[in-house]
Write an enzyme that holds these catalytic residues in place. Structure first.
Site, PDB file in Angstrom:
ATOM      1  N   ALA A  66       0.874  -1.171   0.000  1.00 46.06           N
ATOM      2  CA  ALA A  66       0.000   0.000   0.000  1.00 46.06           C
ATOM      3  C   ALA A  66       0.915   1.226   0.000  1.00 46.06           C
ATOM      4  O   ALA A  66       2.060   1.153   0.435  1.00 46.06           O
ATOM      5  CB  ALA A  66      -0.887  -0.014   1.240  1.00 46.06           C
ATOM      6  N   GLY A 110       0.684  -4.856   1.139  1.00 47.76           N
ATOM      7  CA  GLY A 110      -0.516  -4.912   0.302  1.00 47.76           C
ATOM      8  C   GLY A 110      -0.280  -5.614  -1.025  1.00 47.76           C
ATOM      9  O   GLY A 110      -1.205  -6.209  -1.590  1.00 47.76           O
ATOM     10  N   GLU A 113      -0.658  -9.143  -0.328  1.00 47.34           N
ATOM     11  CA  GLU A 113      -2.076  -9.382  -0.018  1.00 47.34           C
ATOM     12  C   GLU A 113      -2.925  -9.414  -1.288  1.00 47.34           C
ATOM     13  O   GLU A 113      -3.823 -10.241  -1.418  1.00 47.34           O
ATOM     14  CB  GLU A 113      -2.579  -8.304   0.952  1.00 47.34           C
ATOM     15  CG  GLU A 113      -1.875  -8.401   2.299  1.00 47.34           C
ATOM     16  CD  GLU A 113      -2.229  -7.266   3.246  1.00 47.34           C
ATOM     17  OE1 GLU A 113      -1.783  -6.131   3.002  1.00 47.34           O
ATOM     18  OE2 GLU A 113      -2.962  -7.506   4.205  1.00 47.34           O
ATOM     19  N   GLU A 133       4.757  -5.000   7.318  1.00 46.67           N
ATOM     20  CA  GLU A 133       4.040  -3.880   7.958  1.00 46.67           C
ATOM     21  C   GLU A 133       4.510  -3.620   9.378  1.00 46.67           C
ATOM     22  O   GLU A 133       4.475  -2.491   9.856  1.00 46.67           O
ATOM     23  CB  GLU A 133       2.529  -4.158   7.974  1.00 46.67           C
ATOM     24  CG  GLU A 133       1.854  -4.069   6.610  1.00 46.67           C
ATOM     25  CD  GLU A 133       1.785  -5.388   5.873  1.00 46.67           C
ATOM     26  OE1 GLU A 133       2.584  -6.319   6.193  1.00 46.67           O
ATOM     27  OE2 GLU A 133       0.939  -5.515   4.966  1.00 46.67           O
TER      28      GLU A 133
HETATM   29  C1  HXC Z   1       5.118   4.270  -1.361  1.00 48.39           C
HETATM   30  C2  HXC Z   1       7.005   3.239  -2.134  1.00 48.39           C
HETATM   31  C3  HXC Z   1       6.637   2.021  -1.535  1.00 48.39           C
HETATM   32  C4  HXC Z   1       5.404   1.992  -0.834  1.00 48.39           C
HETATM   33  C5  HXC Z   1       8.519   1.734  -2.528  1.00 48.39           C
HETATM   34  N1  HXC Z   1       8.177   3.010  -2.742  1.00 48.39           N
HETATM   35  N2  HXC Z   1       7.597   1.098  -1.803  1.00 48.39           N
HETATM   36  N3  HXC Z   1       6.250   4.350  -2.039  1.00 48.39           N
HETATM   37  N4  HXC Z   1       4.689   3.141  -0.761  1.00 48.39           N
HETATM   38  N5  HXC Z   1       4.935   0.866  -0.261  1.00 48.39           N
HETATM   39  C6  HXC Z   1       8.913   4.031  -3.497  1.00 48.39           C
HETATM   40  C7  HXC Z   1      10.145   4.504  -2.717  1.00 48.39           C
HETATM   41  O1  HXC Z   1       9.788   5.488  -1.765  1.00 48.39           O
HETATM   42  C8  HXC Z   1      10.976   5.066  -3.851  1.00 48.39           C
HETATM   43  O2  HXC Z   1      10.479   6.334  -4.216  1.00 48.39           O
HETATM   44  C9  HXC Z   1      10.683   4.121  -5.013  1.00 48.39           C
HETATM   45  O3  HXC Z   1       9.436   3.480  -4.690  1.00 48.39           O
HETATM   46  C10 HXC Z   1      11.742   3.040  -5.165  1.00 48.39           C
HETATM   47  O4  HXC Z   1      11.901   2.372  -3.919  1.00 48.39           O
HETATM   48  P1  HXC Z   1      13.327   2.243  -3.171  1.00 48.39           P
HETATM   49  O5  HXC Z   1      13.039   2.044  -1.730  1.00 48.39           O
HETATM   50  O6  HXC Z   1      14.238   3.357  -3.555  1.00 48.39           O
HETATM   51  O7  HXC Z   1      13.862   0.888  -3.834  1.00 48.39           O
HETATM   52  P2  HXC Z   1      14.856  -0.189  -3.164  1.00 48.39           P
HETATM   53  O8  HXC Z   1      15.960   0.503  -2.408  1.00 48.39           O
HETATM   54  O9  HXC Z   1      15.220  -1.123  -4.277  1.00 48.39           O
HETATM   55  O10 HXC Z   1      13.980  -0.978  -2.099  1.00 48.39           O
HETATM   56  C11 HXC Z   1      12.850  -1.737  -2.512  1.00 48.39           C
HETATM   57  C12 HXC Z   1      11.986  -2.106  -1.287  1.00 48.39           C
HETATM   58  C13 HXC Z   1      11.624  -0.797  -0.517  1.00 48.39           C
HETATM   59  C14 HXC Z   1      12.721  -3.078  -0.372  1.00 48.39           C
HETATM   60  C15 HXC Z   1      10.719  -2.804  -1.834  1.00 48.39           C
HETATM   61  O11 HXC Z   1      11.094   0.168  -1.426  1.00 48.39           O
HETATM   62  C16 HXC Z   1      10.631  -0.994   0.576  1.00 48.39           C
HETATM   63  O12 HXC Z   1      10.959  -1.479   1.648  1.00 48.39           O
HETATM   64  N6  HXC Z   1       9.396  -0.549   0.337  1.00 48.39           N
HETATM   65  C17 HXC Z   1       8.338  -0.592   1.341  1.00 48.39           C
HETATM   66  C18 HXC Z   1       7.857  -1.973   1.520  1.00 48.39           C
HETATM   67  C19 HXC Z   1       6.754  -2.018   2.568  1.00 48.39           C
HETATM   68  O13 HXC Z   1       6.978  -1.671   3.737  1.00 48.39           O
HETATM   69  N7  HXC Z   1       5.570  -2.414   2.157  1.00 48.39           N
HETATM   70  C20 HXC Z   1       4.399  -2.477   3.059  1.00 48.39           C
HETATM   71  C21 HXC Z   1       3.658  -1.174   3.036  1.00 48.39           C
HETATM   72  S1  HXC Z   1       2.302  -1.157   4.178  1.00 48.39           S
HETATM   73  P3  HXC Z   1      11.442   7.638  -4.287  1.00 48.39           P
HETATM   74  O14 HXC Z   1      10.461   8.732  -4.564  1.00 48.39           O
HETATM   75  O15 HXC Z   1      12.167   7.720  -2.977  1.00 48.39           O
HETATM   76  O16 HXC Z   1      12.338   7.303  -5.431  1.00 48.39           O
HETATM   77  C22 HXC Z   1       1.082  -2.083   3.442  1.00 48.39           C
HETATM   78  C23 HXC Z   1      -0.243  -2.394   4.073  1.00 48.39           C
HETATM   79  C24 HXC Z   1      -0.437  -2.076   5.465  1.00 48.39           C
HETATM   80  O17 HXC Z   1       1.241  -2.496   2.369  1.00 48.39           O
HETATM   81  C25 HXC Z   1      -0.827  -0.676   5.712  1.00 48.39           C
HETATM   82  C26 HXC Z   1      -0.299  -0.034   6.938  1.00 48.39           C
HETATM   83  C27 HXC Z   1      -0.900   1.328   7.325  1.00 48.39           C
END
Ligand code: HXC
Length: 259
Positions: A66, A110, A113, A133
């Protein structure tokens, strides 16, 4: 409805839907959900379409979760009042016709999911599944704790939810999270070929077979998903949620308060 965050094309009787925000690793914001809801409703209603494939654009991610940036400053009351995430269950899971998730790269939070909402997942050898998360101070909110546990069992699901550890494609196949793993270069062809096989089956039998297998899988699930969503919405009220999401946006480790 014209789409800005997804691509939809029809290949004979197969609808291919691609989440198209590669610059954000296909993070799922409310616009993606609105467009997917519309696309899945149209697919379900179109008698010429018999199977669908959902995939992500680019090689790096199916969807990295998400959209954290969209959720970071949202007050807890809004999550509850909007019944945030409920549209996935109402519009995407409710699709009566079959659809396959074709997953390459990250399927996190997400993203994992949504892949698990599919009737089955075909994974590229590059696929990585996870529910990270907890690192943001929250928990799955779109069915992950329920579907992952049913798919892979308590031990792996609990470990993944508590540590945020990712599962690679080989482990996901061993754990029955995915139906099979193919080389990344063949993923879309394999998924479309499988979808074409399903599309050639008798349509009502296809829908009823889907319903039957889901019946075995889902008994008790709806209560679980509703409970999960309420619990997730409560977590959005914590200071650690604010800190976890701010830390992500600012690219620094989170500092937890425990409340
Ligand atoms: C918004 C995201 C994102 C996300 C990545 N990006 N995941 N933006 N929401 N979930 C964006 C980054 O900010 C970045 O933008 C660009 O995508 C590239 O990501 P990087 O982090 O630079 O890439 P990398 O270093 O290769 O790392 C990849 C990754 C990492 C390991 C997948 O991006 C990551 O950890 N993402 C979050 C994963 C996560 O926590 N997902 C769960 C979300 S919560 P910029 O603008 O900086 O270039 C959820 C549901 C529950 O899904 C809800 C809770 C409230």
């Amino acid at each position: 409805m014209s789409y800005e965050t997804i691509l939809v094309e029809q290949r004979d009787a197969v609808t291919l839907i691609t989440i198209n925000r590669p610059q954000a690793l296909n993070a799922l914001n409310t616009q993606v959900l609105a467009e997917l809801s519309d696309a899945f409703a149209k697919y379900d209603a179109d008698p010429s379409q018999r199977c669908a494939v959902l995939t992500g654009s680019g090689e790096k991610a199916f969807a990295a979760g998400a959209d954290i940036k969209q959720m970071a400053d949202k007050p807890a009351s809004d999550f509850f009042l909007e019944d945030f995430f409920s549209g996935w269950q109402r519009d995407v899971v409710a699709t009566r016709k079959p659809w396959i998730a074709a997953v390459a790269g990250f399927a996190l939070g997400g993203g994992c999911e949504v892949a698990m909402m599919a009737d089955f997942i075909i994974a590229a050898d590059t696929a990585k599944f996870g529910q990270p998360e907890i690192k943001l101070g929250v928990a799955p909110g779109m069915g992950g704790s329920q579907r992952l546990t049913r798919a892979v069992g308590k031990a792996k699901a609990m470990e993944m939810c508590l540590t945020g550890r990712m599962m690679d494609a080989a482990e996901a196949e061993r754990a029955s999270l995915v139906s099979r793993v193919v080389p990344a270069a063949d993923l879309l062809d394999e998924a479309l070929k499988t979808a074409a096989t399903i599309a050639a089956m008798p349509p009502m039998a296809t829908m009823i077979n889907k319903e039957m297998v889901n019946l075995a899988f889902e008994s008790g699930l709806n209560q679980g998903v509703l409970s999960e969503r309420r619990l997730f919405q409560i977590l959005t009220a914590t200071e650690d949620k604010m800190e976890g999401m701010a830390a992500f946006v600012e690219k620094r480790p989170g500092v937890w308060k425990g409340r």
